[in-house]
Design a protein around this motif. Structure first.
Motif, PDB file in Angstrom:
ATOM      1  N   HIS A 261      -1.607  -2.517  -1.859  1.00 24.26           N
ATOM      2  CA  HIS A 261      -0.363  -1.894  -1.711  1.00 24.26           C
ATOM      3  C   HIS A 261       0.640  -2.977  -1.308  1.00 24.26           C
ATOM      4  CE1 HIS A 261      -2.573   1.671  -1.932  1.00 24.26           C
ATOM      5  NE2 HIS A 261      -3.721   1.215  -1.013  1.00 24.26           N
ATOM      6  N   THR A 262       0.817  -4.078  -1.895  1.00 23.39           N
ATOM      7  CA  THR A 262       1.494  -5.211  -1.710  1.00 23.39           C
ATOM      8  C   THR A 262       2.343  -5.349  -2.936  1.00 23.39           C
ATOM      9  OG1 THR A 262       0.105  -6.124  -0.087  1.00 23.39           O
ATOM     10  CG2 THR A 262       1.726  -7.477  -0.877  1.00 23.39           C
ATOM     11  N   LEU A 263       3.762  -5.616  -2.783  1.00 24.24           N
ATOM     12  CA  LEU A 263       4.710  -6.162  -3.571  1.00 24.24           C
ATOM     13  C   LEU A 263       4.605  -7.806  -3.741  1.00 24.24           C
ATOM     14  CD1 LEU A 263       7.156  -5.596  -5.547  1.00 24.24           C
ATOM     15  CD2 LEU A 263       8.537  -6.067  -3.616  1.00 24.24           C
ATOM     16  N   ALA A 264       4.643  -8.348  -4.899  1.00 20.51           N
ATOM     17  CA  ALA A 264       4.211  -9.789  -5.069  1.00 20.51           C
ATOM     18  C   ALA A 264       5.684 -10.416  -4.749  1.00 20.51           C
ATOM     19  CB  ALA A 264       3.663 -10.142  -6.464  1.00 20.51           C
ATOM     20  N   ALA A 265       6.664 -10.026  -5.394  1.00 18.87           N
ATOM     21  CA  ALA A 265       7.891 -10.637  -5.346  1.00 18.87           C
ATOM     22  C   ALA A 265       9.030  -9.850  -5.622  1.00 18.87           C
ATOM     23  CB  ALA A 265       7.894 -11.941  -6.559  1.00 18.87           C
TER      24      ALA A 265
ATOM     25  N   TRP B 117       2.881  -5.685  -8.684  1.00 17.42           N
ATOM     26  CA  TRP B 117       2.408  -5.307  -7.382  1.00 17.42           C
ATOM     27  C   TRP B 117       0.988  -4.884  -7.420  1.00 17.42           C
ATOM     28  CZ3 TRP B 117       6.738  -2.718  -9.215  1.00 17.42           C
ATOM     29  CH2 TRP B 117       6.232  -1.261  -9.704  1.00 17.42           C
ATOM     30  N   ASN B 118       0.387  -4.841  -6.231  1.00 18.70           N
ATOM     31  CA  ASN B 118      -1.126  -4.177  -6.249  1.00 18.70           C
ATOM     32  C   ASN B 118      -1.034  -2.602  -5.757  1.00 18.70           C
ATOM     33  OD1 ASN B 118      -3.651  -3.536  -5.982  1.00 18.70           O
ATOM     34  ND2 ASN B 118      -4.310  -5.449  -4.700  1.00 18.70           N
ATOM     35  N   ALA B 119      -1.138  -1.680  -6.468  1.00 16.30           N
ATOM     36  CA  ALA B 119      -0.891  -0.348  -5.925  1.00 16.30           C
ATOM     37  C   ALA B 119      -2.209   0.195  -5.289  1.00 16.30           C
ATOM     38  CB  ALA B 119      -0.294   0.486  -7.057  1.00 16.30           C
ATOM     39  N   THR B 120      -3.452  -0.719  -5.610  1.00 18.10           N
ATOM     40  CA  THR B 120      -4.607  -0.051  -5.314  1.00 18.10           C
ATOM     41  C   THR B 120      -4.911  -0.242  -3.902  1.00 18.10           C
ATOM     42  OG1 THR B 120      -5.939  -2.010  -5.949  1.00 18.10           O
ATOM     43  CG2 THR B 120      -5.302  -0.221  -7.644  1.00 18.10           C
ATOM     44  N   ASP B 121      -6.288   0.191  -3.453  1.00 18.07           N
ATOM     45  CA  ASP B 121      -6.778  -0.222  -2.236  1.00 18.07           C
ATOM     46  C   ASP B 121      -7.658  -1.246  -2.492  1.00 18.07           C
ATOM     47  OD1 ASP B 121      -5.845   2.155  -1.230  1.00 18.07           O
ATOM     48  OD2 ASP B 121      -7.491   3.490  -1.795  1.00 18.07           O
TER      49      ASP B 121
ATOM     50  N   LEU C  63      12.199  -1.327  -4.004  1.00 18.75           N
ATOM     51  CA  LEU C  63      10.591  -1.202  -4.546  1.00 18.75           C
ATOM     52  C   LEU C  63       9.929  -0.905  -3.727  1.00 18.75           C
ATOM     53  CD1 LEU C  63      11.341  -4.639  -6.579  1.00 18.75           C
ATOM     54  CD2 LEU C  63      10.834  -2.412  -7.886  1.00 18.75           C
ATOM     55  N   CYS C  64       9.756  -1.158  -2.377  1.00 22.20           N
ATOM     56  CA  CYS C  64       8.694  -1.098  -1.339  1.00 22.20           C
ATOM     57  C   CYS C  64       8.594   0.645  -1.071  1.00 22.20           C
ATOM     58  CB  CYS C  64       8.842  -1.909  -0.315  1.00 22.20           C
ATOM     59  SG  CYS C  64       8.301  -3.435  -0.407  1.00 22.20           S
ATOM     60  N   GLU C  65       9.856   1.160  -1.193  1.00 22.62           N
ATOM     61  CA  GLU C  65      10.108   2.650  -0.737  1.00 22.62           C
ATOM     62  C   GLU C  65       9.533   3.344  -1.961  1.00 22.62           C
ATOM     63  OE1 GLU C  65      13.538   5.767   0.230  1.00 22.62           O
ATOM     64  OE2 GLU C  65      13.867   3.450   1.215  1.00 22.62           O
ATOM     65  N   GLU C  66       9.997   3.072  -3.021  1.00 21.82           N
ATOM     66  CA  GLU C  66       9.639   3.776  -4.211  1.00 21.82           C
ATOM     67  C   GLU C  66       8.246   3.706  -4.527  1.00 21.82           C
ATOM     68  OE1 GLU C  66      12.273   2.475  -7.495  1.00 21.82           O
ATOM     69  OE2 GLU C  66      13.933   3.585  -6.660  1.00 21.82           O
ATOM     70  N   HIS C  67       7.410   2.808  -4.417  1.00 23.30           N
ATOM     71  CA  HIS C  67       6.220   2.640  -4.891  1.00 23.30           C
ATOM     72  C   HIS C  67       5.062   2.498  -3.591  1.00 23.30           C
ATOM     73  CE1 HIS C  67       7.460   2.206  -8.888  1.00 23.30           C
ATOM     74  NE2 HIS C  67       8.657   1.222  -8.500  1.00 23.30           N
ATOM     75  N   GLY C  68       5.502   2.784  -2.370  1.00 21.35           N
ATOM     76  CA  GLY C  68       4.716   2.786  -1.242  1.00 21.35           C
ATOM     77  C   GLY C  68       4.007   1.528  -0.956  1.00 21.35           C
ATOM     78  N   LEU C  69       4.931   0.350  -1.115  1.00 20.91           N
ATOM     79  CA  LEU C  69       4.086  -0.978  -0.877  1.00 20.91           C
ATOM     80  C   LEU C  69       4.716  -1.842   0.419  1.00 20.91           C
ATOM     81  CD1 LEU C  69       5.127  -2.133  -4.674  1.00 20.91           C
ATOM     82  CD2 LEU C  69       2.931  -1.261  -3.779  1.00 20.91           C
ATOM     83  N   GLN C  70       4.276  -2.665   0.758  1.00 18.43           N
ATOM     84  CA  GLN C  70       4.573  -3.920   1.747  1.00 18.43           C
ATOM     85  C   GLN C  70       4.786  -4.958   1.129  1.00 18.43           C
ATOM     86  OE1 GLN C  70       1.464  -4.138   4.383  1.00 18.43           O
ATOM     87  NE2 GLN C  70      -0.072  -4.319   2.991  1.00 18.43           N
ATOM     88  N   ILE C  71       5.537  -6.092   1.729  1.00 17.75           N
ATOM     89  CA  ILE C  71       5.676  -7.219   1.253  1.00 17.75           C
ATOM     90  C   ILE C  71       5.173  -8.352   2.305  1.00 17.75           C
ATOM     91  CG2 ILE C  71       8.083  -7.597   2.267  1.00 17.75           C
ATOM     92  CD1 ILE C  71       7.846  -8.815  -0.952  1.00 17.75           C
TER      93      ILE C  71
END
Length: 163
Positions: free
Chosen positions: A43-47, A94-98, A155-163
Protein backbone atom coordinates in the motif's frame (compact mmCIF):
# COMPACT_ATOMS: atom_id res chain seq x y z
CA UNK A 1 30.86 9.22 -1.25
CA UNK A 2 31.47 12.21 -3.51
CA UNK A 3 28.81 14.73 -4.45
CA UNK A 4 28.41 12.96 -7.78
CA UNK A 5 28.26 9.18 -7.70
CA UNK A 6 30.75 7.50 -10.00
CA UNK A 7 29.17 5.12 -12.43
CA UNK A 8 30.60 1.92 -10.94
CA UNK A 9 29.85 2.56 -7.25
CA UNK A 10 27.40 0.01 -5.83
CA UNK A 11 24.80 1.30 -3.40
CA UNK A 12 21.87 0.12 -1.31
CA UNK A 13 19.69 3.09 -0.31
CA UNK A 14 16.16 3.94 0.75
CA UNK A 15 14.18 6.70 -0.94
CA UNK A 16 11.42 7.06 1.57
CA UNK A 17 10.05 3.51 1.55
CA UNK A 18 11.38 2.61 -1.91
CA UNK A 19 14.53 0.52 -1.59
CA UNK A 20 17.13 0.82 -4.37
CA UNK A 21 20.14 -1.48 -4.71
CA UNK A 22 22.48 -1.26 -7.69
CA UNK A 23 22.99 -4.84 -8.90
CA UNK A 24 24.69 -4.17 -12.27
CA UNK A 25 26.43 -0.85 -12.94
CA UNK A 26 26.31 0.53 -16.45
CA UNK A 27 30.11 0.37 -16.58
CA UNK A 28 30.02 -3.42 -16.21
CA UNK A 29 28.80 -3.92 -19.80
CA UNK A 30 29.31 -2.36 -23.19
CA UNK A 31 25.57 -1.87 -23.72
CA UNK A 32 25.47 0.85 -21.00
CA UNK A 33 22.58 -0.91 -19.25
CA UNK A 34 22.11 -0.88 -15.47
CA UNK A 35 19.97 -3.08 -13.23
CA UNK A 36 18.59 -1.82 -9.93
CA UNK A 37 16.65 -4.01 -7.50
CA UNK A 38 13.76 -2.14 -5.88
CA UNK A 39 11.58 -3.06 -2.92
CA UNK A 40 8.34 -1.43 -1.84
CA UNK A 41 6.11 -2.26 1.14
CA UNK A 42 2.36 -2.88 0.83
CA UNK A 43 0.00 0.00 0.00
CA UNK A 44 2.87 2.37 -0.81
CA UNK A 45 3.43 4.89 -3.60
CA UNK A 46 6.98 4.60 -4.94
CA UNK A 47 7.45 8.13 -6.28
CA UNK A 48 5.63 11.25 -7.40
CA UNK A 49 4.51 11.45 -10.99
CA UNK A 50 7.69 11.83 -13.00
CA UNK A 51 9.23 11.44 -16.42
CA UNK A 52 12.64 10.68 -17.86
CA UNK A 53 13.95 12.36 -20.99
CA UNK A 54 16.97 10.11 -21.61
CA UNK A 55 16.15 6.50 -20.73
CA UNK A 56 13.59 3.73 -20.72
CA UNK A 57 12.84 1.65 -17.64
CA UNK A 58 11.91 -2.00 -17.95
CA UNK A 59 10.48 -3.41 -14.73
CA UNK A 60 10.54 -7.17 -14.12
CA UNK A 61 8.49 -8.12 -11.05
CA UNK A 62 10.13 -10.78 -8.88
CA UNK A 63 7.62 -10.83 -5.99
CA UNK A 64 4.26 -9.17 -5.47
CA UNK A 65 2.42 -7.00 -7.94
CA UNK A 66 3.20 -3.54 -9.34
CA UNK A 67 0.52 -1.07 -10.36
CA UNK A 68 1.69 1.40 -13.02
CA UNK A 69 0.16 4.72 -14.02
CA UNK A 70 1.57 6.05 -17.31
CA UNK A 71 -0.18 8.86 -19.11
CA UNK A 72 -3.89 8.09 -18.68
CA UNK A 73 -3.49 4.32 -18.35
CA UNK A 74 -3.27 2.15 -15.23
CA UNK A 75 -2.24 -1.50 -15.32
CA UNK A 76 -0.88 -4.16 -12.99
CA UNK A 77 2.19 -6.31 -13.46
CA UNK A 78 2.23 -9.62 -11.53
CA UNK A 79 5.31 -11.60 -10.51
CA UNK A 80 7.28 -13.12 -13.39
CA UNK A 81 6.07 -10.45 -15.83
CA UNK A 82 7.58 -7.21 -17.12
CA UNK A 83 6.50 -3.78 -18.30
CA UNK A 84 8.14 -0.81 -20.00
CA UNK A 85 7.98 2.71 -18.64
CA UNK A 86 9.22 4.71 -21.61
CA UNK A 87 10.93 8.06 -21.77
CA UNK A 88 9.01 11.35 -21.93
CA UNK A 89 5.85 9.79 -20.44
CA UNK A 90 4.58 10.99 -17.04
CA UNK A 91 4.35 7.90 -14.84
CA UNK A 92 4.58 6.45 -11.38
CA UNK A 93 3.94 3.10 -9.74
CA UNK A 94 2.86 1.63 -6.43
CA UNK A 95 2.21 -1.51 -4.45
CA UNK A 96 -1.56 -1.77 -3.97
CA UNK A 97 -1.42 -5.22 -2.35
CA UNK A 98 -0.94 -6.60 1.16
CA UNK A 99 2.36 -8.26 0.11
CA UNK A 100 5.82 -6.66 -0.38
CA UNK A 101 6.86 -5.80 -3.93
CA UNK A 102 10.34 -6.65 -5.26
CA UNK A 103 11.38 -6.02 -8.84
CA UNK A 104 14.33 -5.43 -11.11
CA UNK A 105 14.53 -2.15 -12.99
CA UNK A 106 16.53 -2.43 -16.19
CA UNK A 107 17.62 1.07 -17.15
CA UNK A 108 18.78 1.81 -20.70
CA UNK A 109 20.94 3.72 -21.14
CA UNK A 110 22.10 3.21 -17.58
CA UNK A 111 23.34 6.60 -16.37
CA UNK A 112 20.05 7.21 -14.53
CA UNK A 113 20.88 4.32 -12.17
CA UNK A 114 23.31 6.72 -10.46
CA UNK A 115 20.41 9.07 -9.64
CA UNK A 116 19.17 6.92 -6.73
CA UNK A 117 22.37 7.18 -4.68
CA UNK A 118 22.47 10.95 -5.16
CA UNK A 119 18.82 11.66 -4.52
CA UNK A 120 18.83 9.52 -1.35
CA UNK A 121 20.74 12.34 0.35
CA UNK A 122 17.82 14.78 -0.03
CA UNK A 123 14.74 12.55 -0.40
CA UNK A 124 11.98 12.77 0.70
CA UNK A 125 12.00 16.47 -0.10
CA UNK A 126 10.18 18.92 2.12
CA UNK A 127 8.71 21.43 -0.38
CA UNK A 128 9.08 24.17 2.28
CA UNK A 129 12.84 23.56 2.65
CA UNK A 130 14.22 25.78 -0.11
CA UNK A 131 17.79 24.49 0.19
CA UNK A 132 16.76 20.80 -0.02
CA UNK A 133 14.34 21.58 -2.86
CA UNK A 134 17.12 23.38 -4.77
CA UNK A 135 19.46 20.36 -4.34
CA UNK A 136 16.67 18.00 -5.44
CA UNK A 137 15.94 20.11 -8.51
CA UNK A 138 19.64 20.36 -9.44
CA UNK A 139 20.06 16.58 -9.30
CA UNK A 140 16.86 16.02 -11.29
CA UNK A 141 17.91 18.52 -13.95
CA UNK A 142 21.34 16.90 -14.33
CA UNK A 143 19.63 13.56 -15.06
CA UNK A 144 16.90 14.97 -17.33
CA UNK A 145 14.29 13.93 -14.74
CA UNK A 146 11.12 15.88 -13.95
CA UNK A 147 9.05 15.21 -10.83
CA UNK A 148 5.64 16.57 -9.87
CA UNK A 149 5.93 16.60 -6.06
CA UNK A 150 2.42 18.03 -5.78
CA UNK A 151 0.96 14.83 -7.30
CA UNK A 152 1.72 12.78 -4.18
CA UNK A 153 -1.26 13.72 -1.92
CA UNK A 154 -3.78 13.19 -4.75
CA UNK A 155 -2.28 9.83 -5.79
CA UNK A 156 -2.24 8.62 -2.18
CA UNK A 157 -5.83 9.68 -1.57
CA UNK A 158 -7.19 8.29 -4.86
CA UNK A 159 -5.49 4.89 -4.51
CA UNK A 160 -5.41 4.42 -0.71
CA UNK A 161 -1.62 4.64 -0.48
CA UNK A 162 1.05 5.94 1.84
CA UNK A 163 4.46 7.32 0.91
Amino acid sequence: MSAHTTSNQKYDVDLGKLGAKLEIARTENEADVAIVEHTLPPHTLAAPLHRHSREDEISYVLEGEMTVLAGDEIWTVPADEATVKGRNVWHTFWNATDEPLRFLEIIAPGEFSEFFAEIARVYPVDPTDEEALARFEEICERYGFEADLESVPTLCEEHGLQI
